[in-house]
Write a protein that holds these residues in place. Structure first.
Motif, PDB file in Angstrom:
ATOM      1  N   LEU A 152       0.833  -1.198   0.000  1.00  0.00           N
ATOM      2  CA  LEU A 152       0.000   0.000   0.000  1.00  0.00           C
ATOM      3  C   LEU A 152       0.867   1.246   0.000  1.00  0.00           C
ATOM      4  O   LEU A 152       0.613   2.196  -0.756  1.00  0.00           O
ATOM      5  N   GLN A 153       1.900   1.258   0.822  1.00  0.00           N
ATOM      6  CA  GLN A 153       2.772   2.418   0.913  1.00  0.00           C
ATOM      7  C   GLN A 153       3.487   2.678  -0.411  1.00  0.00           C
ATOM      8  O   GLN A 153       3.584   3.829  -0.861  1.00  0.00           O
ATOM      9  N   GLN A 154       3.974   1.619  -1.051  1.00  0.00           N
ATOM     10  CA  GLN A 154       4.642   1.780  -2.331  1.00  0.00           C
ATOM     11  C   GLN A 154       3.681   2.294  -3.399  1.00  0.00           C
ATOM     12  O   GLN A 154       4.035   3.152  -4.215  1.00  0.00           O
ATOM     13  N   ALA A 155       2.446   1.771  -3.395  1.00  0.00           N
ATOM     14  CA  ALA A 155       1.455   2.227  -4.371  1.00  0.00           C
ATOM     15  C   ALA A 155       1.113   3.698  -4.157  1.00  0.00           C
ATOM     16  O   ALA A 155       1.006   4.467  -5.128  1.00  0.00           O
ATOM     17  N   MET A 156       0.968   4.115  -2.906  1.00  0.00           N
ATOM     18  CA  MET A 156       0.657   5.509  -2.620  1.00  0.00           C
ATOM     19  C   MET A 156       1.796   6.440  -3.041  1.00  0.00           C
ATOM     20  O   MET A 156       1.560   7.549  -3.538  1.00  0.00           O
ATOM     21  N   LYS A 157       3.033   5.992  -2.875  1.00  0.00           N
ATOM     22  CA  LYS A 157       4.179   6.795  -3.310  1.00  0.00           C
ATOM     23  C   LYS A 157       4.170   6.984  -4.818  1.00  0.00           C
ATOM     24  O   LYS A 157       4.436   8.071  -5.332  1.00  0.00           O
ATOM     25  N   LEU A 158       3.845   5.916  -5.547  1.00  0.00           N
ATOM     26  CA  LEU A 158       3.779   6.017  -7.004  1.00  0.00           C
ATOM     27  C   LEU A 158       2.639   6.935  -7.441  1.00  0.00           C
ATOM     28  O   LEU A 158       2.794   7.713  -8.397  1.00  0.00           O
ATOM     29  N   VAL A 159       1.514   6.869  -6.750  1.00  0.00           N
ATOM     30  CA  VAL A 159       0.383   7.743  -7.091  1.00  0.00           C
ATOM     31  C   VAL A 159       0.759   9.209  -6.856  1.00  0.00           C
ATOM     32  O   VAL A 159       0.487  10.080  -7.693  1.00  0.00           O
ATOM     33  N   LEU A 160       1.392   9.487  -5.729  1.00  0.00           N
ATOM     34  CA  LEU A 160       1.830  10.857  -5.449  1.00  0.00           C
ATOM     35  C   LEU A 160       2.823  11.336  -6.507  1.00  0.00           C
ATOM     36  O   LEU A 160       2.761  12.486  -6.961  1.00  0.00           O
ATOM     37  N   LEU A 161       3.742  10.458  -6.900  1.00  0.00           N
ATOM     38  CA  LEU A 161       4.703  10.822  -7.941  1.00  0.00           C
ATOM     39  C   LEU A 161       3.993  11.112  -9.258  1.00  0.00           C
ATOM     40  O   LEU A 161       4.338  12.057  -9.977  1.00  0.00           O
ATOM     41  N   ALA A 162       2.977  10.311  -9.577  1.00  0.00           N
ATOM     42  CA  ALA A 162       2.267  10.478 -10.846  1.00  0.00           C
ATOM     43  C   ALA A 162       1.428  11.752 -10.891  1.00  0.00           C
ATOM     44  O   ALA A 162       1.068  12.215 -11.981  1.00  0.00           O
ATOM     45  N   THR A 163       1.081  12.313  -9.735  1.00  0.00           N
ATOM     46  CA  THR A 163       0.304  13.561  -9.741  1.00  0.00           C
ATOM     47  C   THR A 163       1.163  14.775 -10.084  1.00  0.00           C
ATOM     48  O   THR A 163       0.605  15.844 -10.382  1.00  0.00           O
ATOM     49  N   LEU A 164       2.477  14.630 -10.054  1.00  0.00           N
ATOM     50  CA  LEU A 164       3.358  15.788 -10.240  1.00  0.00           C
ATOM     51  C   LEU A 164       3.138  16.521 -11.568  1.00  0.00           C
ATOM     52  O   LEU A 164       3.091  17.756 -11.576  1.00  0.00           O
ATOM     53  N   PRO A 165       3.026  15.834 -12.721  1.00  0.00           N
ATOM     54  CA  PRO A 165       2.776  16.593 -13.958  1.00  0.00           C
ATOM     55  C   PRO A 165       1.518  17.450 -13.891  1.00  0.00           C
ATOM     56  O   PRO A 165       1.531  18.621 -14.299  1.00  0.00           O
ATOM     57  N   GLY A 166       0.431  16.889 -13.364  1.00  0.00           N
ATOM     58  CA  GLY A 166      -0.809  17.660 -13.251  1.00  0.00           C
ATOM     59  C   GLY A 166      -0.694  18.804 -12.273  1.00  0.00           C
ATOM     60  O   GLY A 166      -1.198  19.915 -12.523  1.00  0.00           O
ATOM     61  N   LEU A 208       1.232   5.315 -14.237  1.00  0.00           N
ATOM     62  CA  LEU A 208       0.703   4.344 -13.277  1.00  0.00           C
ATOM     63  C   LEU A 208       0.260   3.058 -13.974  1.00  0.00           C
ATOM     64  O   LEU A 208       0.430   1.960 -13.434  1.00  0.00           O
ATOM     65  N   LEU A 209      -0.311   3.185 -15.166  1.00  0.00           N
ATOM     66  CA  LEU A 209      -0.672   1.993 -15.931  1.00  0.00           C
ATOM     67  C   LEU A 209       0.569   1.188 -16.294  1.00  0.00           C
ATOM     68  O   LEU A 209       0.574  -0.054 -16.208  1.00  0.00           O
ATOM     69  N   ASN A 236      -5.401  18.518 -17.877  1.00  0.00           N
ATOM     70  CA  ASN A 236      -5.915  17.172 -18.152  1.00  0.00           C
ATOM     71  C   ASN A 236      -4.875  16.324 -18.881  1.00  0.00           C
ATOM     72  O   ASN A 236      -4.702  15.136 -18.568  1.00  0.00           O
ATOM     73  N   LEU A 237      -4.193  16.906 -19.844  1.00  0.00           N
ATOM     74  CA  LEU A 237      -3.156  16.156 -20.550  1.00  0.00           C
ATOM     75  C   LEU A 237      -2.017  15.778 -19.610  1.00  0.00           C
ATOM     76  O   LEU A 237      -1.440  14.688 -19.735  1.00  0.00           O
ATOM     77  N   ALA A 238      -1.694  16.657 -18.675  1.00  0.00           N
ATOM     78  CA  ALA A 238      -0.640  16.354 -17.705  1.00  0.00           C
ATOM     79  C   ALA A 238      -1.046  15.212 -16.777  1.00  0.00           C
ATOM     80  O   ALA A 238      -0.245  14.317 -16.475  1.00  0.00           O
ATOM     81  N   PHE A 239      -2.303  15.213 -16.315  1.00  0.00           N
ATOM     82  CA  PHE A 239      -2.774  14.102 -15.495  1.00  0.00           C
ATOM     83  C   PHE A 239      -2.862  12.813 -16.325  1.00  0.00           C
ATOM     84  O   PHE A 239      -2.690  11.714 -15.780  1.00  0.00           O
ATOM     85  N   LEU A 240      -3.122  12.929 -17.619  1.00  0.00           N
ATOM     86  CA  LEU A 240      -3.105  11.760 -18.496  1.00  0.00           C
ATOM     87  C   LEU A 240      -1.711  11.141 -18.526  1.00  0.00           C
ATOM     88  O   LEU A 240      -1.564   9.905 -18.467  1.00  0.00           O
ATOM     89  N   VAL A 241      -0.682  11.970 -18.599  1.00  0.00           N
ATOM     90  CA  VAL A 241       0.691  11.465 -18.580  1.00  0.00           C
ATOM     91  C   VAL A 241       0.961  10.705 -17.281  1.00  0.00           C
ATOM     92  O   VAL A 241       1.528   9.605 -17.290  1.00  0.00           O
ATOM     93  N   GLY A 242       0.554  11.297 -16.145  1.00  0.00           N
ATOM     94  CA  GLY A 242       0.726  10.620 -14.867  1.00  0.00           C
ATOM     95  C   GLY A 242      -0.048   9.323 -14.798  1.00  0.00           C
ATOM     96  O   GLY A 242       0.443   8.319 -14.259  1.00  0.00           O
ATOM     97  N   GLY A 243      -1.258   9.315 -15.352  1.00  0.00           N
ATOM     98  CA  GLY A 243      -2.063   8.102 -15.342  1.00  0.00           C
ATOM     99  C   GLY A 243      -1.452   6.995 -16.182  1.00  0.00           C
ATOM    100  O   GLY A 243      -1.468   5.818 -15.784  1.00  0.00           O
ATOM    101  N   LEU A 244      -0.885   7.345 -17.339  1.00  0.00           N
ATOM    102  CA  LEU A 244      -0.224   6.346 -18.174  1.00  0.00           C
ATOM    103  C   LEU A 244       1.009   5.772 -17.477  1.00  0.00           C
ATOM    104  O   LEU A 244       1.331   4.583 -17.643  1.00  0.00           O
TER     105      LEU A 244
END
Length: 327
Positions: A11-25, A209-210, A199-207
């Motif tokens: 869970l902690q590792q997943a949350m760290k990756l999610v926080l990292l992925a929010t950076l572009p947005g 995470l995928l 939105n495009l920046a959050f798309l980059v972060g979402g990709l």
């Protein structure tokens, strides 16, 4: 053979990756709106940690595991990104505190919440404090002015705040889409001004995470595909009664934030692949319906909460379908 990770470690590792992925947005939001976003983040994160610590103490549980899992910081970050920059400090505090209390701890804490805490906090805020929740700035301001605006709210000048592109389109009765894009500063090239790039920046972060397999493709693809399809079917060009093109809906509001960071939340969302796909489809359809005919300009938060209620039914349907197709 490497040691297996404990559930808390995963869970902690997943949350760290999610926080990292929010950076572009978040960086895109900061570029367009300035210091208000940073103040929102600080207020939201600090309030979330205080609420987590307080509830943990009341339950007489150890603080470290609760505060270090990162789930509260993720909820705080997503909510801060959804709130209008430069909104009053108390609105941010109330939104994140109510989201965590009524969307998470009321049901027993992390892993037990039936609703997405960030979206519940956002929905409560827009219902209770509709006026400040609709005051989106045209641009940023200096750090000193930003602090004064947030902590000593004053009437914002009309030239500095505006309705969002979604809100403007929803109440439009006379101008064509082309006229709106040409004359209204809330509109950009394809979607909302600035928001299209966010939105495009959050798309980059979402990709990202995928690619890291933090979540599967089912929910995001279901949401974006259904939103695209229903907006395409209901699109009637650039007339004054138009509800916007598919690209406009994909690049306006909190579409990409919702698709990759909200509906993929593993606890309040669906678990099986088919249920996740249907969950995303439902969120996309409801988002369009609320945006077009509802009382609020961006329906992502309400769509997510409504579909959270449907998760048990979706899971039962997925199980029954799998049972029928299994030889």
């Amino acid at each position: 053979m490497p040691p297996l990770e404990a559930p808390d470690d995963r869970l902690q590792q997943a949350m760290k990756l999610v926080l990292l992925a929010t950076l572009p947005g978040l960086l895109a939001l900061f570029w367009f709106y300035g210091w208000g976003l940073l103040i929102n983040l600080i207020l939201s994160a600090s309030t979330a940690l205080v609420v987590e610590a307080g509830i943990t103490r009341l339950r007489r549980q150890p603080l470290r595991p609760t505060l270090s899992d990162g789930s509260a910081l993720v909820s705080a970050t997503l909510l801060a990104a959804a709130l209008p920059p430069y909104c009053p400090w108390w609105l941010t505090v109330v939104a994140i505190a109510s989201g965590l209390l009524f969307g998470k701890h009321l049901y027993g804490g992390v892993g037990k919440n039936p609703f997405n805490p960030a979206m519940l906090g956002f929905a409560l805020a827009i219902v209770m404090f509709s006026q400040p929740m609709t005051q989106w700035p045209v641009h940023g301001m200096s750090l000193l002015d930003a602090v004064q605006q947030v902590f000593n709210p004053r009437q914002a000048p009309d030239a500095w705040v505006q309705a969002t592109a979604l809100d403007t389109l929803r109440i439009n009765k006379s101008l064509t889409i082309d006229e709106l894009f040409a004359a209204n500063p809330a509109f950009g090239q394809f979607g909302g001004h600035g928001v299209e790039w966010v939105n495009l920046a959050f798309l980059v972060g979402g990709l990202f995470l995928l690619q890291r397999r933090v979540f599967g493709w089912h929910a995001p693809v279901g949401m974006l595909a259904s939103l695209f399809l229903v907006s395409l079917l209901c699109w009637n060009g650039s007339g004054s009664d138009s509800h916007g093109s598919p690209v406009f809906h994909l690049l306006s509001g909190a579409t990409m934030l919702g698709a990759f960071f909200i509906i993929t939340e593993p606890v309040s969302g669906a678990k099986s692949a088919l249920a996740r796909l249907l969950f995303g489809v439902g969120v996309g359809l409801l988002t369009y319906l609320i945006r077009t005919w509802g009382g609020y300009p961006d329906g992502v938060a309400f769509a997510v909460l409504l579909m959270n209620l449907c998760v048990p039914a979706l899971e039962r349907f997925a199980v029954s379908r799998q049972a029928r197709t299994t030889p």
